[in-house]
Design a protein around this motif. Structure first.
Motif, mmCIF file in Angstrom:
data_model
loop_
_atom_site.group_PDB
_atom_site.id
_atom_site.type_symbol
_atom_site.label_atom_id
_atom_site.label_comp_id
_atom_site.label_asym_id
_atom_site.label_seq_id
_atom_site.Cartn_x
_atom_site.Cartn_y
_atom_site.Cartn_z
ATOM 1 N N THR A 14 45.304 38.729 46.434
ATOM 2 C CA THR A 14 44.985 40.126 46.141
ATOM 3 C C THR A 14 46.154 40.872 45.507
ATOM 4 O OG1 THR A 14 43.302 40.183 47.874
ATOM 5 C CG2 THR A 14 44.169 42.303 47.104
ATOM 6 N N PRO A 15 47.371 40.845 46.089
ATOM 7 C CA PRO A 15 48.460 41.568 45.430
ATOM 8 C C PRO A 15 48.820 41.013 44.058
ATOM 9 C CG PRO A 15 49.260 40.320 47.333
ATOM 10 C CD PRO A 15 47.787 40.310 47.397
ATOM 11 N N ILE A 16 48.699 39.697 43.875
ATOM 12 C CA ILE A 16 48.973 39.098 42.567
ATOM 13 C C ILE A 16 47.983 39.631 41.533
ATOM 14 C CG2 ILE A 16 48.899 36.947 41.243
ATOM 15 C CD1 ILE A 16 49.916 35.531 43.808
ATOM 16 N N VAL A 17 46.709 39.634 41.891
ATOM 17 C CA VAL A 17 45.659 40.090 40.984
ATOM 18 C C VAL A 17 45.853 41.560 40.629
ATOM 19 C CG1 VAL A 17 43.198 40.601 40.860
ATOM 20 C CG2 VAL A 17 43.955 38.365 41.675
ATOM 21 N N LYS A 18 46.147 42.388 41.615
ATOM 22 C CA LYS A 18 46.299 43.830 41.370
ATOM 23 C C LYS A 18 47.498 44.125 40.479
ATOM 24 C CE LYS A 18 43.854 45.545 45.443
ATOM 25 N NZ LYS A 18 43.933 46.319 46.708
ATOM 26 N N GLU A 19 48.617 43.433 40.685
ATOM 27 C CA GLU A 19 49.794 43.654 39.858
ATOM 28 C C GLU A 19 49.549 43.208 38.419
ATOM 29 O OE1 GLU A 19 52.642 45.207 40.389
ATOM 30 O OE2 GLU A 19 52.063 45.735 42.442
ATOM 31 N N ALA A 20 48.905 42.045 38.261
ATOM 32 C CA ALA A 20 48.618 41.551 36.913
ATOM 33 C C ALA A 20 47.669 42.491 36.181
ATOM 34 C CB ALA A 20 48.029 40.147 36.978
ATOM 35 N N ASP A 21 46.655 42.970 36.888
ATOM 36 C CA ASP A 21 45.677 43.871 36.282
ATOM 37 C C ASP A 21 46.338 45.182 35.864
ATOM 38 O OD1 ASP A 21 42.724 44.219 35.726
ATOM 39 O OD2 ASP A 21 43.078 45.992 36.979
ATOM 40 N N ALA A 22 47.199 45.703 36.722
ATOM 41 C CA ALA A 22 47.880 46.960 36.408
ATOM 42 C C ALA A 22 48.797 46.814 35.195
ATOM 43 C CB ALA A 22 48.684 47.423 37.617
ATOM 44 N N ALA A 23 49.367 45.618 35.024
ATOM 45 C CA ALA A 23 50.269 45.376 33.897
ATOM 46 C C ALA A 23 49.530 44.969 32.631
ATOM 47 C CB ALA A 23 51.275 44.291 34.276
ATOM 48 N N GLY A 24 48.217 44.729 32.733
ATOM 49 C CA GLY A 24 47.449 44.281 31.581
ATOM 50 C C GLY A 24 47.698 42.843 31.202
ATOM 51 N N ALA A 25 48.157 42.055 32.169
ATOM 52 C CA ALA A 25 48.446 40.644 31.908
ATOM 53 C C ALA A 25 47.213 39.792 32.184
ATOM 54 C CB ALA A 25 49.599 40.182 32.797
ATOM 55 N N TYR A 26 46.934 38.868 31.268
ATOM 56 C CA TYR A 26 45.821 37.951 31.499
ATOM 57 C C TYR A 26 46.209 36.942 32.582
ATOM 58 C CZ TYR A 26 43.132 39.747 27.599
ATOM 59 O OH TYR A 26 42.393 40.553 26.776
ATOM 60 N N LEU A 27 45.285 36.720 33.504
ATOM 61 C CA LEU A 27 45.569 35.932 34.699
ATOM 62 C C LEU A 27 44.464 34.924 34.968
ATOM 63 C CD1 LEU A 27 47.116 35.528 37.484
ATOM 64 C CD2 LEU A 27 45.605 37.314 38.379
ATOM 65 N N VAL A 28 44.862 33.690 35.314
ATOM 66 C CA VAL A 28 43.961 32.691 35.882
ATOM 67 C C VAL A 28 44.563 32.268 37.212
ATOM 68 C CG1 VAL A 28 43.002 30.364 35.657
ATOM 69 C CG2 VAL A 28 43.087 31.876 33.666
ATOM 70 N N THR A 29 43.767 32.309 38.273
ATOM 71 C CA THR A 29 44.220 31.854 39.583
ATOM 72 C C THR A 29 43.562 30.521 39.903
ATOM 73 O OG1 THR A 29 42.474 33.167 40.650
ATOM 74 C CG2 THR A 29 44.675 34.157 40.504
ATOM 75 N N GLN A 30 44.224 29.768 40.778
ATOM 76 C CA GLN A 30 43.688 28.463 41.157
ATOM 77 C C GLN A 30 43.768 28.280 42.671
ATOM 78 O OE1 GLN A 30 44.195 25.108 38.703
ATOM 79 N NE2 GLN A 30 44.959 26.253 36.952
ATOM 80 N N TRP A 31 42.772 27.599 43.190
ATOM 81 C CA TRP A 31 42.676 27.157 44.584
ATOM 82 C C TRP A 31 42.378 28.260 45.586
ATOM 83 C CZ3 TRP A 31 41.868 22.308 45.898
ATOM 84 C CH2 TRP A 31 42.347 21.282 45.078
ATOM 85 N N ASN A 32 43.268 29.233 45.771
ATOM 86 C CA ASN A 32 43.161 30.118 46.932
ATOM 87 C C ASN A 32 42.842 31.561 46.553
ATOM 88 O OD1 ASN A 32 43.972 27.983 48.725
ATOM 89 N ND2 ASN A 32 46.083 28.297 48.030
ATOM 90 N N LYS A 33 41.794 32.086 47.192
ATOM 91 C CA LYS A 33 41.481 33.510 47.111
ATOM 92 C C LYS A 33 40.557 33.872 48.270
ATOM 93 C CE LYS A 33 37.220 33.765 44.351
ATOM 94 N NZ LYS A 33 36.459 34.457 45.420
ATOM 95 N N PRO A 34 40.587 35.138 48.720
ATOM 96 C CA PRO A 34 39.614 35.557 49.733
ATOM 97 C C PRO A 34 38.186 35.453 49.193
ATOM 98 C CG PRO A 34 41.406 37.148 49.518
ATOM 99 C CD PRO A 34 41.539 36.199 48.371
ATOM 100 N N ALA A 35 37.253 35.163 50.060
ATOM 101 C CA ALA A 35 35.863 34.975 49.623
ATOM 102 C C ALA A 35 35.269 36.244 49.009
ATOM 103 C CB ALA A 35 35.008 34.524 50.805
ATOM 104 N N ASP A 36 35.757 37.405 49.435
ATOM 105 C CA ASP A 36 35.182 38.656 48.941
ATOM 106 C C ASP A 36 35.957 39.255 47.769
ATOM 107 O OD1 ASP A 36 37.440 39.338 50.347
ATOM 108 O OD2 ASP A 36 36.518 40.924 51.532
ATOM 109 N N LEU A 37 36.876 38.489 47.196
ATOM 110 C CA LEU A 37 37.639 38.942 46.031
ATOM 111 C C LEU A 37 37.196 38.127 44.823
ATOM 112 C CD1 LEU A 37 40.095 40.705 45.019
ATOM 113 C CD2 LEU A 37 41.485 38.642 45.374
#
Length: 258
Positions: A14-37
């Motif tokens: 969650t904090p990784i996603v929010k920081e990347a989104d705020a910075a306008g950086a394109y992001l791909v995550t792998q393996w781990n995330k909360p089910a409701d995110l």
């Protein structure tokens, strides 16, 4: 900026996603995330979340081990970091396989944190506790499996079936040599490249993030059981550059992350 990130645990995403989104950086995550995110919940630059069906891989290595054992006997299980979906799902796969094989007995299960040294120490303790009743070691990743293999070799128990997941080179070599029974490959070179390729294609306008389906934005990717039959051909990881072309980025999707 383009980021291809493997968070250590679900709570880190969650904090990784929010920081990347705020910075306008394109992001791909792998393996781990909360089910409701999810990437489609208002995150314009979070392109995709890629993971692998841990239940399936946990079951695949269990079934390979049970076959090696002749369908009966006692096993121990080494779990990973319990805060991760990978650890939970892989152990669920083992439990499903056990339910279908009543002549296999789970003697003990303990967490070894996906760590080789911890896997060695835990296995050594369980050997002292269960001795020759152990006919198989199910490990939620290769590092723990390799640690278990060291403990078994030190105890003179070279005929115990050992399985893991990740297809790290040392484990694939052990499968080829016959000291390990099986592992599962999720193709590390592809993982390393595809997230960056997605970001590049988004930056150049060749990938429309908003136009992607939910299945493309959170999906399970292909994985392969590595056993004695195919270990030799998987000893040297290779990347196929065609996989990273903008039109091929989602060719390995096997289903949505629900």
């Amino acid at each position: 900026m383009v980021l291809n990130v493997l968070p250590n645990g679900d709570s880190d995403t969650t904090p990784i996603v929010k920081e990347a989104d705020a910075a306008g950086a394109y992001l791909v995550t792998q393996w781990n995330k909360p089910a409701d995110l999810n990437p489609w919940d208002g995150y314009d630059t979070w392109i995709s979340h890629i993971t692998f069906d841990g239940v399936d891989s946990g079951r695949q290595i269990a079934e390979a081990m049970f076959e090696q054992m002749g369908g009966s006997g006692g096993i121990i299980a080494l779990q990973g970091i319990l805060d991760t979906a990978a650890a939970k799902d892989r152990f669920t796969g083992l439990q499903e396989a056990l339910a279908e094989n009543p002549d296999i007995e789970l003697l003990d299960e303990q967490t070894a944190d996906f760590d080789r040294t911890t896997g060695f120490e835990v296995t050594k303790t369980l050997i002292t506790k269960h001795g020759d009743a152990i006919r198989g070691v199910w490990a939620a990743n290769d590092d723990m499996a390799l640690g278990a293999l060291q403990a078994l070799e030190a105890a003179g128990m070279s005929d115990v079936a050992v399985v893991g997941i990740d297809a790290v080179p040392e484990a694939v070599q052990a499968v080829a040599d016959g000291t390990m029974t099986a592992t599962v490959s999720v193709d590390g070179p592809w993982q390393g490249g595809v997230g960056l390729a997605m970001g590049y294609c988004a930056l150049t306008g060749e990938l429309d993030v908003a136009g992607l389906s939910n299945e493309q934005r959170a999906f399970f990717a292909e994985q392969t059981l590595i056993n004695a039959e195919n270990a030799e051909e998987n000893l040297t990881p290779k990347a196929d550059l065609e996989d990273f072309e903008c039109g091929n980025l989602f060719d390995r999707v096997t289903g949505p992350v629900s």
